[in-house]
Scaffold this motif. Structure first.
Motif, short mmCIF file in Angstrom:
data_model
loop_
_atom_site.label_atom_id
_atom_site.label_comp_id
_atom_site.label_asym_id
_atom_site.label_seq_id
_atom_site.Cartn_x
_atom_site.Cartn_y
_atom_site.Cartn_z
N GLY A 13 26.17 46.61 13.01
CA GLY A 13 27.03 46.80 11.85
C GLY A 13 28.43 46.29 12.05
O GLY A 13 29.37 46.83 11.49
N VAL A 18 28.39 43.44 7.60
CA VAL A 18 28.52 44.40 6.49
C VAL A 18 29.68 44.09 5.55
O VAL A 18 29.68 44.55 4.43
CB VAL A 18 28.65 45.86 6.99
CG1 VAL A 18 27.41 46.28 7.74
CG2 VAL A 18 29.89 46.08 7.80
N TYR A 28 31.93 46.14 0.99
CA TYR A 28 31.00 46.34 2.10
C TYR A 28 29.58 46.55 1.61
O TYR A 28 29.34 47.20 0.61
CB TYR A 28 31.43 47.53 2.95
CG TYR A 28 32.45 47.18 4.00
CD1 TYR A 28 32.33 47.67 5.29
CD2 TYR A 28 33.52 46.35 3.73
CE1 TYR A 28 33.26 47.35 6.27
CE2 TYR A 28 34.46 46.03 4.70
CZ TYR A 28 34.32 46.53 5.96
OH TYR A 28 35.23 46.20 6.93
N TRP A 30 26.50 48.34 2.68
CA TRP A 30 26.05 49.40 3.59
C TRP A 30 24.54 49.64 3.54
O TRP A 30 24.00 50.39 4.35
CB TRP A 30 26.74 50.72 3.24
CG TRP A 30 28.23 50.72 3.32
CD1 TRP A 30 29.09 50.74 2.26
CD2 TRP A 30 29.05 50.75 4.49
NE1 TRP A 30 30.39 50.77 2.71
CE2 TRP A 30 30.39 50.78 4.09
CE3 TRP A 30 28.77 50.76 5.86
CZ2 TRP A 30 31.46 50.81 4.97
CZ3 TRP A 30 29.82 50.79 6.76
CH2 TRP A 30 31.14 50.82 6.31
N ASP A 34 22.41 52.10 6.01
CA ASP A 34 22.03 53.40 5.42
C ASP A 34 20.52 53.60 5.48
O ASP A 34 20.04 54.68 5.85
CB ASP A 34 22.51 53.49 3.98
CG ASP A 34 24.01 53.64 3.85
OD1 ASP A 34 24.70 53.90 4.85
OD2 ASP A 34 24.51 53.47 2.71
N TYR A 49 25.09 53.15 17.09
CA TYR A 49 25.71 52.07 16.31
C TYR A 49 26.25 51.00 17.25
O TYR A 49 27.13 51.24 18.05
CB TYR A 49 26.84 52.65 15.47
CG TYR A 49 27.26 51.78 14.31
CD1 TYR A 49 26.82 52.08 13.03
CD2 TYR A 49 28.09 50.69 14.49
CE1 TYR A 49 27.21 51.31 11.96
CE2 TYR A 49 28.48 49.92 13.42
CZ TYR A 49 28.04 50.22 12.17
OH TYR A 49 28.43 49.45 11.11
N VAL A 83 33.71 52.46 9.11
CA VAL A 83 32.41 52.67 9.76
C VAL A 83 32.32 54.05 10.39
O VAL A 83 31.36 54.79 10.15
CB VAL A 83 32.15 51.57 10.82
CG1 VAL A 83 30.94 51.92 11.67
CG2 VAL A 83 31.98 50.22 10.16
N ARG A 86 32.35 56.88 7.74
CA ARG A 86 31.13 56.91 6.93
C ARG A 86 29.98 57.57 7.67
O ARG A 86 29.20 58.32 7.08
CB ARG A 86 30.72 55.49 6.51
CG ARG A 86 29.47 55.45 5.65
CD ARG A 86 29.16 54.04 5.20
NE ARG A 86 28.04 54.00 4.31
CZ ARG A 86 28.09 54.10 2.99
NH1 ARG A 86 29.25 54.29 2.39
NH2 ARG A 86 27.00 54.04 2.25
N TYR A 87 29.85 57.31 8.96
CA TYR A 87 28.70 57.78 9.71
C TYR A 87 29.02 58.90 10.70
O TYR A 87 28.13 59.31 11.45
CB TYR A 87 28.03 56.61 10.42
CG TYR A 87 27.52 55.58 9.43
CD1 TYR A 87 26.51 55.90 8.53
CD2 TYR A 87 28.07 54.30 9.36
CE1 TYR A 87 26.06 54.98 7.60
CE2 TYR A 87 27.62 53.38 8.43
CZ TYR A 87 26.62 53.72 7.56
OH TYR A 87 26.17 52.81 6.63
#
Length: 124
Positions: A13, A18, A28, A30, A34, A49, A83, A86-87
């Motif tokens: 990623g 992305v 982006y 995703w 996802d 990741y 990044v 988000r995760y």
């Protein structure tokens, strides 16, 4: 699952994969990450990741290449924040930088900062 559930697997990623533009809110893509993450979670596996930021300047998208050094720095900082935020909580391990020894030490990724200055600033 038995073999890989604890070791995890890798999603790629970095920005080249992305970021269709500099704004993580609108530019982006995703969906692939996802979907991969959802599959791993649904199968009781961890996703690692790899990598939040690539180190190969030539691999960065053209829109990044066209930015000023200050805008490149901002784009990199925004990318890392986007990044990880988000995760966060769903991905157990983030490999932050891949192979940081290939680009020149000075003017790292076109930002005018040295490699160590850039890494220190972005990952503080």
């Amino acid at each position: 699952k038995e073999l890989f559930g604890y070791a995890g697997m890798y999603a790629f990623g970095s920005m080249p994969y992305v970021a269709l533009g500099p704004d993580p809110q609108i530019d982006y893509f995703w969906d692939d990450i996802d979907a991969t993450l959802n599959w791993f979670e649904n199968n009781g596996m961890e996703l690692h990741y790899n990598s939040v930021m690539a180190d190969f300047g030539d691999d960065f998208p053209q829109w990044y290449q066209d930015l000023s050094p200050e805008s490149k720095l901002s784009a990199l900082e925004n990318h890392v924040r986007a990044v990880v935020s988000r995760y966060n909580g769903r991905i157990s391990i983030f490999k932050l930088l891949n192979e940081p020894l290939d680009d020149p030490v000075d003017n790292y990724l076109g930002t005018t900062l040295s490699r160590s200055e850039l890494i220190k600033r972005i990952f503080k």
